[in-house]
Design a protein around this motif. Structure first.
Motif, PDB file in Angstrom:
ATOM      1  N   SER A  32       0.819  -1.213   0.000  1.00 46.53           N
ATOM      2  CA  SER A  32       0.000   0.000   0.000  1.00 46.53           C
ATOM      3  C   SER A  32       0.853   1.263   0.000  1.00 46.53           C
ATOM      4  CB  SER A  32      -0.924   0.015   1.218  1.00 46.53           C
ATOM      5  OG  SER A  32      -0.174   0.107   2.415  1.00 46.53           O
ATOM      6  N   ALA A  33       2.105   1.171   0.427  1.00 46.54           N
ATOM      7  CA  ALA A  33       2.984   2.338   0.471  1.00 46.54           C
ATOM      8  C   ALA A  33       3.207   2.921  -0.926  1.00 46.54           C
ATOM      9  CB  ALA A  33       4.316   1.967   1.109  1.00 46.54           C
ATOM     10  N   THR A  34       3.094   2.098  -1.946  1.00 49.42           N
ATOM     11  CA  THR A  34       3.295   2.555  -3.312  1.00 49.42           C
ATOM     12  C   THR A  34       2.301   3.648  -3.678  1.00 49.42           C
ATOM     13  OG1 THR A  34       4.154   0.396  -3.951  1.00 49.42           O
ATOM     14  CG2 THR A  34       3.316   1.796  -5.725  1.00 49.42           C
ATOM     15  N   THR A  35       1.029   3.361  -3.556  1.00 51.89           N
ATOM     16  CA  THR A  35       0.006   4.341  -3.947  1.00 51.89           C
ATOM     17  C   THR A  35      -0.100   5.478  -2.931  1.00 51.89           C
ATOM     18  OG1 THR A  35      -1.692   2.953  -2.933  1.00 51.89           O
ATOM     19  CG2 THR A  35      -1.379   2.740  -5.306  1.00 51.89           C
ATOM     20  N   VAL A  36       0.130   5.180  -1.672  1.00 58.77           N
ATOM     21  CA  VAL A  36       0.020   6.229  -0.649  1.00 58.77           C
ATOM     22  C   VAL A  36       1.152   7.241  -0.803  1.00 58.77           C
ATOM     23  CG1 VAL A  36      -0.009   6.710   1.829  1.00 58.77           C
ATOM     24  CG2 VAL A  36      -1.256   4.747   0.933  1.00 58.77           C
ATOM     25  N   SER A  37       2.369   6.791  -1.107  1.00 64.50           N
ATOM     26  CA  SER A  37       3.478   7.742  -1.276  1.00 64.50           C
ATOM     27  C   SER A  37       3.216   8.679  -2.450  1.00 64.50           C
ATOM     28  CB  SER A  37       4.813   7.017  -1.455  1.00 64.50           C
ATOM     29  OG  SER A  37       4.892   6.336  -2.685  1.00 64.50           O
ATOM     30  N   GLU A  38       2.668   8.152  -3.527  1.00 59.32           N
ATOM     31  CA  GLU A  38       2.336   9.012  -4.660  1.00 59.32           C
ATOM     32  C   GLU A  38       1.219   9.982  -4.278  1.00 59.32           C
ATOM     33  OE1 GLU A  38       0.990   9.042  -9.345  1.00 59.32           O
ATOM     34  OE2 GLU A  38       1.189   7.112  -8.331  1.00 59.32           O
ATOM     35  N   GLY A  39       0.230   9.504  -3.543  1.00 57.56           N
ATOM     36  CA  GLY A  39      -0.859  10.376  -3.120  1.00 57.56           C
ATOM     37  C   GLY A  39      -0.380  11.508  -2.228  1.00 57.56           C
ATOM     38  N   LYS A  40       0.551  11.216  -1.325  1.00 61.20           N
ATOM     39  CA  LYS A  40       1.095  12.258  -0.448  1.00 61.20           C
ATOM     40  C   LYS A  40       1.860  13.301  -1.261  1.00 61.20           C
ATOM     41  CE  LYS A  40       1.625   9.421   3.747  1.00 61.20           C
ATOM     42  NZ  LYS A  40       2.615   8.947   4.739  1.00 61.20           N
ATOM     43  N   ALA A  41       2.669  12.839  -2.216  1.00 58.67           N
ATOM     44  CA  ALA A  41       3.416  13.771  -3.066  1.00 58.67           C
ATOM     45  C   ALA A  41       2.464  14.633  -3.884  1.00 58.67           C
ATOM     46  CB  ALA A  41       4.372  13.006  -3.985  1.00 58.67           C
ATOM     47  N   ARG A  42       1.445  14.024  -4.466  1.00 57.35           N
ATOM     48  CA  ARG A  42       0.488  14.766  -5.299  1.00 57.35           C
ATOM     49  C   ARG A  42      -0.274  15.793  -4.458  1.00 57.35           C
ATOM     50  NH1 ARG A  42      -0.232  14.060 -10.105  1.00 57.35           N
ATOM     51  NH2 ARG A  42       0.626  11.965 -10.121  1.00 57.35           N
ATOM     52  N   THR A  43      -0.662  15.411  -3.247  1.00 58.35           N
ATOM     53  CA  THR A  43      -1.374  16.328  -2.361  1.00 58.35           C
ATOM     54  C   THR A  43      -0.490  17.527  -2.022  1.00 58.35           C
ATOM     55  OG1 THR A  43      -2.736  14.554  -1.463  1.00 58.35           O
ATOM     56  CG2 THR A  43      -2.507  16.533  -0.109  1.00 58.35           C
ATOM     57  N   ALA A  44       0.772  17.275  -1.683  1.00 57.22           N
ATOM     58  CA  ALA A  44       1.696  18.369  -1.365  1.00 57.22           C
ATOM     59  C   ALA A  44       1.889  19.286  -2.566  1.00 57.22           C
ATOM     60  CB  ALA A  44       3.033  17.801  -0.907  1.00 57.22           C
ATOM     61  N   LEU A  45       1.987  18.710  -3.744  1.00 58.51           N
ATOM     62  CA  LEU A  45       2.197  19.497  -4.958  1.00 58.51           C
ATOM     63  C   LEU A  45       0.966  20.333  -5.292  1.00 58.51           C
ATOM     64  CD1 LEU A  45       4.057  20.081  -7.411  1.00 58.51           C
ATOM     65  CD2 LEU A  45       2.849  18.219  -8.583  1.00 58.51           C
ATOM     66  N   GLU A  46      -0.184  19.721  -5.303  1.00 62.52           N
ATOM     67  CA  GLU A  46      -1.403  20.421  -5.722  1.00 62.52           C
ATOM     68  C   GLU A  46      -1.855  21.488  -4.731  1.00 62.52           C
ATOM     69  OE1 GLU A  46      -4.249  17.352  -6.638  1.00 62.52           O
ATOM     70  OE2 GLU A  46      -3.172  16.776  -8.464  1.00 62.52           O
ATOM     71  N   PHE A  47      -1.601  21.273  -3.446  1.00 61.30           N
ATOM     72  CA  PHE A  47      -2.016  22.244  -2.434  1.00 61.30           C
ATOM     73  C   PHE A  47      -0.877  23.187  -2.042  1.00 61.30           C
ATOM     74  CE2 PHE A  47      -5.407  19.224  -2.162  1.00 61.30           C
ATOM     75  CZ  PHE A  47      -6.513  19.975  -1.797  1.00 61.30           C
ATOM     76  N   LYS A  48       0.310  22.989  -2.625  1.00 58.58           N
ATOM     77  CA  LYS A  48       1.476  23.836  -2.363  1.00 58.58           C
ATOM     78  C   LYS A  48       1.813  23.919  -0.878  1.00 58.58           C
ATOM     79  CE  LYS A  48       1.186  27.131  -6.173  1.00 58.58           C
ATOM     80  NZ  LYS A  48       1.119  28.583  -6.448  1.00 58.58           N
ATOM     81  N   ARG A  49       1.700  22.828  -0.195  1.00 51.55           N
ATOM     82  CA  ARG A  49       2.011  22.774   1.235  1.00 51.55           C
ATOM     83  C   ARG A  49       2.222  21.321   1.633  1.00 51.55           C
ATOM     84  NH1 ARG A  49      -2.259  26.206   3.127  1.00 51.55           N
ATOM     85  NH2 ARG A  49      -2.427  26.710   0.951  1.00 51.55           N
ATOM     86  N   PRO A  50       2.893  21.097   2.739  1.00 49.55           N
ATOM     87  CA  PRO A  50       3.055  19.711   3.194  1.00 49.55           C
ATOM     88  C   PRO A  50       1.693  19.045   3.413  1.00 49.55           C
ATOM     89  CG  PRO A  50       4.521  21.156   4.402  1.00 49.55           C
ATOM     90  CD  PRO A  50       3.610  22.045   3.607  1.00 49.55           C
ATOM     91  N   SER A  51       1.614  17.774   3.119  1.00 49.57           N
ATOM     92  CA  SER A  51       0.341  17.055   3.291  1.00 49.57           C
ATOM     93  C   SER A  51      -0.104  17.061   4.748  1.00 49.57           C
ATOM     94  CB  SER A  51       0.464  15.623   2.759  1.00 49.57           C
ATOM     95  OG  SER A  51       1.534  14.941   3.381  1.00 49.57           O
ATOM     96  N   LYS A  52       0.820  17.277   5.674  1.00 45.66           N
ATOM     97  CA  LYS A  52       0.476  17.364   7.094  1.00 45.66           C
ATOM     98  C   LYS A  52      -0.466  18.535   7.371  1.00 45.66           C
ATOM     99  CE  LYS A  52       2.430  17.527  11.796  1.00 45.66           C
ATOM    100  NZ  LYS A  52       1.125  17.552  12.352  1.00 45.66           N
ATOM    101  N   ALA A  53      -0.387  19.601   6.582  1.00 46.90           N
ATOM    102  CA  ALA A  53      -1.269  20.755   6.783  1.00 46.90           C
ATOM    103  C   ALA A  53      -2.730  20.343   6.609  1.00 46.90           C
ATOM    104  CB  ALA A  53      -0.911  21.875   5.818  1.00 46.90           C
ATOM    105  N   LEU A  54      -3.002  19.472   5.650  1.00 46.23           N
ATOM    106  CA  LEU A  54      -4.366  18.996   5.452  1.00 46.23           C
ATOM    107  C   LEU A  54      -4.749  18.019   6.549  1.00 46.23           C
ATOM    108  CD1 LEU A  54      -3.361  20.034   2.611  1.00 46.23           C
ATOM    109  CD2 LEU A  54      -5.207  18.644   1.708  1.00 46.23           C
TER     110      LEU A  54
END
Length: 166
Positions: free
Chosen positions: A83-105
């Motif tokens: 599951s780390a495969t898809t989750v790591s991509e999702g975290k990167a995409r979230t950080a990129l699209e929201f211009k902030r660390p995924s932790k902010a969300l």
């Protein structure tokens, strides 16, 4: 009475510039997207992230996206959960699209209230471990890590992003 008023006005005028608010320091959310991360930059970020994971014996998957959201590099350490495969991509995409660390969300949702609206958005991964990659004041990509505790994932992602900030 007039003298006190005049004194108060004089103090207010002289203190005005000192009391003026300083502009906020720029955050990733206000930075522009820049040119896409190069393969050489991605290799340096990946090497730093892999080193951080290895020295802590964390079995993770690491994804690096460019500023357009395209996958540039991916690595899943031996025995990292699938599951780390898809989750790591999702975290990167979230950080990129929201211009902030995924932790902010993650934090916004955890706080409840208006932050709960984020749960209505599709295709986001609001879990700590995704960080924008910033070079020369521009977002050139993002790195996402998954497979360990979220704080450990973030530590690995930060190591990768920091390798390019130097």
């Amino acid at each position: 009475m007039f003298r006190m008023f005049a004194l108060a006005c004089a103090l207010a005028l002289s203190a005005g510039p000192a009391l003026a608010q300083q502009p906020p320091a720029p955050s990733a959310a206000t930075l522009p997207y820049g040119p896409p991360i190069t393969l050489d930059q991605a290799k340096r970020a990946m090497a730093a992230a892999e080193l951080e994971a290895a020295k802590n014996s964390w079995q993770v998957a690491i994804t690096i996206l460019d500023s357009g959201g395209n996958m540039i590099m991916f690595h899943r350490v031996d025995n990292a959960q699938l599951s780390a495969t898809t989750v790591s991509e999702g975290k990167a995409r979230t950080a990129l699209e929201f211009k902030r660390p995924s932790k902010a969300l993650d934090d916004a949702i955890a706080a409840g209230g208006a932050g709960m609206r984020l749960l209505a958005l599709k295709a986001i991964t609001p879990i700590e471990g995704g960080i924008p990659v910033i070079v020369d004041g521009k977002i050139i990509g993002a790195i996402g890590v998954s497979g360990s505790l979220s704080s450990q994932d973030a530590q690995v992602a930060k190591a990768g992003a920091d390798a390019l900030a130097k």
